[in-house]
Design an enzyme around this catalytic site. Structure first.
Site, PDB file in Angstrom:
ATOM      1  N   ASP A 291       2.264  34.024  40.135  1.00 51.41           N
ATOM      2  CA  ASP A 291       2.255  33.698  40.475  1.00 51.41           C
ATOM      3  C   ASP A 291       4.006  33.054  40.754  1.00 51.41           C
ATOM      4  O   ASP A 291       5.015  32.989  41.372  1.00 51.41           O
ATOM      5  CB  ASP A 291       2.468  32.666  41.853  1.00 51.41           C
ATOM      6  CG  ASP A 291       2.165  31.317  41.324  1.00 51.41           C
ATOM      7  OD1 ASP A 291       3.105  31.195  40.303  1.00 51.41           O
ATOM      8  OD2 ASP A 291       2.112  29.971  42.167  1.00 51.41           O
TER       9      ASP A 291
ATOM     10  N   ASP B  51      25.857  41.197  19.580  1.00 51.28           N
ATOM     11  CA  ASP B  51      26.036  41.864  20.497  1.00 51.28           C
ATOM     12  C   ASP B  51      25.495  41.651  22.245  1.00 51.28           C
ATOM     13  O   ASP B  51      24.458  41.285  21.469  1.00 51.28           O
ATOM     14  CB  ASP B  51      25.068  42.635  20.409  1.00 51.28           C
ATOM     15  CG  ASP B  51      25.463  44.423  21.361  1.00 51.28           C
ATOM     16  OD1 ASP B  51      26.207  43.730  22.586  1.00 51.28           O
ATOM     17  OD2 ASP B  51      25.339  44.869  20.998  1.00 51.28           O
TER      18      ASP B  51
ATOM     19  N   ASP C 258      30.203  44.305  27.431  1.00 47.69           N
ATOM     20  CA  ASP C 258      28.822  44.344  26.232  1.00 47.69           C
ATOM     21  C   ASP C 258      30.258  44.158  25.245  1.00 47.69           C
ATOM     22  O   ASP C 258      31.218  45.784  24.862  1.00 47.69           O
ATOM     23  CB  ASP C 258      29.006  46.179  26.688  1.00 47.69           C
ATOM     24  CG  ASP C 258      27.510  46.713  25.865  1.00 47.69           C
ATOM     25  OD1 ASP C 258      27.831  45.934  24.712  1.00 47.69           O
ATOM     26  OD2 ASP C 258      27.268  47.924  25.669  1.00 47.69           O
TER      27      ASP C 258
ATOM     28  N   HIS D  85      24.100  55.904  15.473  1.00 47.01           N
ATOM     29  CA  HIS D  85      24.032  55.164  17.091  1.00 47.01           C
ATOM     30  C   HIS D  85      25.104  56.600  17.190  1.00 47.01           C
ATOM     31  O   HIS D  85      26.035  56.998  16.458  1.00 47.01           O
ATOM     32  CB  HIS D  85      23.771  54.100  17.037  1.00 47.01           C
ATOM     33  CG  HIS D  85      25.127  52.975  16.712  1.00 47.01           C
ATOM     34  ND1 HIS D  85      26.302  53.011  17.080  1.00 47.01           N
ATOM     35  CD2 HIS D  85      24.655  52.227  15.948  1.00 47.01           C
ATOM     36  CE1 HIS D  85      26.685  52.522  16.779  1.00 47.01           C
ATOM     37  NE2 HIS D  85      25.659  52.024  15.322  1.00 47.01           N
TER      38      HIS D  85
ATOM     39  N   HIS E 126      29.109  54.820  25.352  1.00 45.95           N
ATOM     40  CA  HIS E 126      28.104  54.838  26.241  1.00 45.95           C
ATOM     41  C   HIS E 126      29.194  54.840  27.804  1.00 45.95           C
ATOM     42  O   HIS E 126      30.203  53.860  27.390  1.00 45.95           O
ATOM     43  CB  HIS E 126      27.128  54.579  26.163  1.00 45.95           C
ATOM     44  CG  HIS E 126      27.217  53.193  25.792  1.00 45.95           C
ATOM     45  ND1 HIS E 126      26.860  52.187  27.215  1.00 45.95           N
ATOM     46  CD2 HIS E 126      27.071  51.971  25.011  1.00 45.95           C
ATOM     47  CE1 HIS E 126      27.606  50.961  26.480  1.00 45.95           C
ATOM     48  NE2 HIS E 126      26.893  50.995  25.322  1.00 45.95           N
TER      49      HIS E 126
ATOM     50  N   TYR F  57      25.394  50.183   8.842  1.00 45.00           N
ATOM     51  CA  TYR F  57      24.495  48.951   8.430  1.00 45.00           C
ATOM     52  C   TYR F  57      23.848  50.009   6.364  1.00 45.00           C
ATOM     53  O   TYR F  57      23.115  50.826   7.233  1.00 45.00           O
ATOM     54  CB  TYR F  57      23.278  49.811   9.427  1.00 45.00           C
ATOM     55  CG  TYR F  57      23.996  49.470  10.877  1.00 45.00           C
ATOM     56  CD1 TYR F  57      23.842  48.660  11.472  1.00 45.00           C
ATOM     57  CD2 TYR F  57      24.050  51.103  11.507  1.00 45.00           C
ATOM     58  CE1 TYR F  57      24.284  48.423  12.932  1.00 45.00           C
ATOM     59  CE2 TYR F  57      25.059  50.515  12.744  1.00 45.00           C
ATOM     60  CZ  TYR F  57      25.335  49.552  12.956  1.00 45.00           C
ATOM     61  OH  TYR F  57      25.634  49.239  14.594  1.00 45.00           O
TER      62      TYR F  57
ATOM     63  N   GLU G 269      32.360  46.345  18.958  1.00 49.42           N
ATOM     64  CA  GLU G 269      32.289  46.771  20.195  1.00 49.42           C
ATOM     65  C   GLU G 269      33.302  46.197  21.051  1.00 49.42           C
ATOM     66  O   GLU G 269      33.104  45.096  21.321  1.00 49.42           O
ATOM     67  CB  GLU G 269      31.178  46.895  20.305  1.00 49.42           C
ATOM     68  CG  GLU G 269      30.818  47.697  22.028  1.00 49.42           C
ATOM     69  CD  GLU G 269      29.648  47.548  22.541  1.00 49.42           C
ATOM     70  OE1 GLU G 269      28.700  46.519  21.657  1.00 49.42           O
ATOM     71  OE2 GLU G 269      28.831  48.341  23.106  1.00 49.42           O
TER      72      GLU G 269
HETATM   73  N1  GLY Z   1      23.770  45.978  23.680  1.00 46.08           N
HETATM   74  C1  GLY Z   1      23.438  47.935  23.903  1.00 46.08           C
HETATM   75  C2  GLY Z   1      24.858  48.313  23.327  1.00 46.08           C
HETATM   76  O1  GLY Z   1      25.584  47.547  22.842  1.00 46.08           O
HETATM   77  O2  GLY Z   1      24.621  49.710  23.743  1.00 46.08           O
HETATM   78 MN    MN Z   2      27.307  48.937  23.940  1.00 51.32          MN
HETATM   79 MN    MN Z   3      26.572  46.338  22.783  1.00 49.52          MN
END
Ligand code: GLY
Ligand code: MN
Ligand code: MN
Length: 445
Positions: free
Chosen positions: A47, A266, A277, A356, A360, A395, A414
């Site tokens: 619950d 991150d 982010d 990657h 984004h 990496y 980032e």
């Molecule tokens: N932490 C997810 C990204 O950096 O896209």
């Molecule tokens: Mn990101």
């Molecule tokens: Mn990130």
């Protein structure tokens, strides 16, 4: 000593939410209805529930924080275009789970035109949807679709039969195009999310030392997020020491941090539902080794070049292609790839080390909504108000053909960047990323 408290930026006003609803309705036909449920509580176990997080689109159009609400937008309705259904007032429930605004409170505090409590849904919906032939619903939200279908069936069933399927339209692209271009009040919140996130990263650079566990850096970060009024992390915090940094979405955060290793973090704060982010990678001991520094500077240079090129008209695709070229050149220089940049980009062999995308969108969701391409398939040019991340990473696998000093090393850096009329603003500049600045911060604590 307690951390310093930053002043909170202004919240988005009810008038601003109303302006968004009006702008959306201006794009709808006269016989449209938007049916948008907000989020409900989600069971965590037995619950107890997960902390409530409002649906981002619903939040964008209302600012309402209660669960189980429903927004109807009814363009041209004389008695009011924005109608909300909300939790029933109930003194017993409110004694357990807190105050509910109720219908009157929704109108008074959120500036919607009319509100009803959920007990009245069935009796009111039919009349509200009378004559509305075009239903706008989020197609990617199964709950919204089911609710819209039931609602429409209940509203129209006995009188007109079920509507043709062609009467349903996806509302998401319209809202997501709006969300993609942030207004100054949204940018103020995102600047704050970026600043909080940057302070948290600086704080753990000062705190880090060999022998701590990854989760202890996570605890330091998330303390700062909440201390500054954020709701917590905007996504699962990643703290990866040593080889764990090579796992892109490593979230176990359970290993000890070892002298001589790098740690990749991150993590970003959520503030008023807007995400920060940030990724930083730094040496656990406070000093980069020479091979670590060589790899680090490849990533840093790619990031700096990419950010410098951001402005109206640039594209995410173009930014990514330049990052790929910069990183490939760096990998060749370090002997991790051979041949020419053109050859290694053409055969995609750089992807062994960088797999990657570079960017984004960022906003109410960490991987925010909005198209990446125009209808004709060409990359969407950046416009003022768009916010993106830039996050190159290397990496290096733990493989025999790799020089030992580089093996099992993960580095990502980032930043969050807002596009302005004449260039860009880095929202996360408050935490160092030059290797020498990181070492100085870690040395001085
Ligand atoms: N932490 C997810 C990204 O950096 O896209
Ligand atoms: Mn990101
Ligand atoms: Mn990130």
């Amino acid at each position: 000593m307690l951390p310093e408290s930053l002043p909170r930026p202004a919240a988005i006003t009810p008038d601003a939410y109303a302006t968004r609803r009006t702008a959306l309705m201006a794009r709808l036909p006269a016989d449209a209805a938007v049916i948008m449920p907000g989020a409900s509580l989600v069971t965590r176990s037995k619950d107890s529930e997960f902390a409530f997080r409002q649906n981002s689109d619903f939040h964008y159009l209302t600012g309402i924080v209660e669960p189980d609400a429903l927004l109807l937008l009814l363009p041209g309705r004389d008695a009011g275009e924005a109608v909300v259904f909300c939790q029933d007032r109930d003194p017993l429930w409110e004694a357990w789970t807190g105050r509910r605004l109720g219908a009157a409170g929704m109108v008074a505090e959120h500036g919607v035109d009319e509100a009803f409590e959920n007990a009245e849904r069935e009796s009111q919906l039919a009349a509200l949807l009378e004559g509305r032939e075009q239903l706008y619903v989020a197609f990617d939200d199964p709950e919204a679709m089911a609710l819209a279908e039931q609602t429409y069936a209940a509203a129209t069933g006995g009188r007109r039969g079920l509507p043709p399927v062609s009467g349903f339209h996806d509302v998401s692209p319209l809202i997501h195009a709006m969300r993609q271009r942030k207004t100054p009040d949204e940018l103020a919140l995102m600047r704050h999310a970026g600043e909080i996130s940057a302070r948290a990263h600086s704080r753990i650079m000062r705190a880090c030392r060999p022998g701590l566990f990854e989760y202890q850096l996570q605890a330091e970060l998330e303390h700062e997020f909440v201390w500054q009024g954020g709701s917590g992390p905007a996504y699962s915090t990643i703290v990866g020491g040593g080889a764990n940094a090579c796992v892109l979405h490593y979230v176990e955060n359970s290993a000890p941090l070892n002298d001589g290793d790098l740690v990749l973090i991150d993590a970003g704060a959520e503030f008023d539902l807007y995400a920060g982010d940030i990724t930083r990678t730094f040496p656990v001991s406070g000093r980069f080794t020479a091979p670590q520094r060589e790899l680090y500077d490849v990533v840093l240079k790619a990031l700096e070049n990419a950010v410098a090129a951001i402005g109206p008209g640039a594209t995410l695709n173009g930014i990514h292609q330049n990052v790929v070229r910069d990183m490939t050149a760096g990998l060749i220089e370090l002997g991790l790839l051979s041949g020419s940049v053109d050859e290694r980009v053409a055969d995609s062999s750089y992807r062994r080390f960088y797999l990657h995308a570079t960017s984004h969108w960022l906003g109410l969701d960490v991987h925010d909504v909005g198209n990446y391409r125009r209808a004709d398939g060409t990359p969407l040019p950046l416009e003022p108000g768009m916010v993106l991340t830039v996050e190159p990473g290397l990496y290096i696998p733990d493989a025999e053909d790799i020089p030992e000093a580089y093996r099992a090393t993960g580095i990502r850096i980032e930043d969050d960047v807002a596009v302005t009329a004449d260039g860009h603003e880095v929202l996360t500049a408050g935490v160092p990323k030059q290797a020498a600045d990181i070492e100085a911060l870690m040395a001085n604590q």
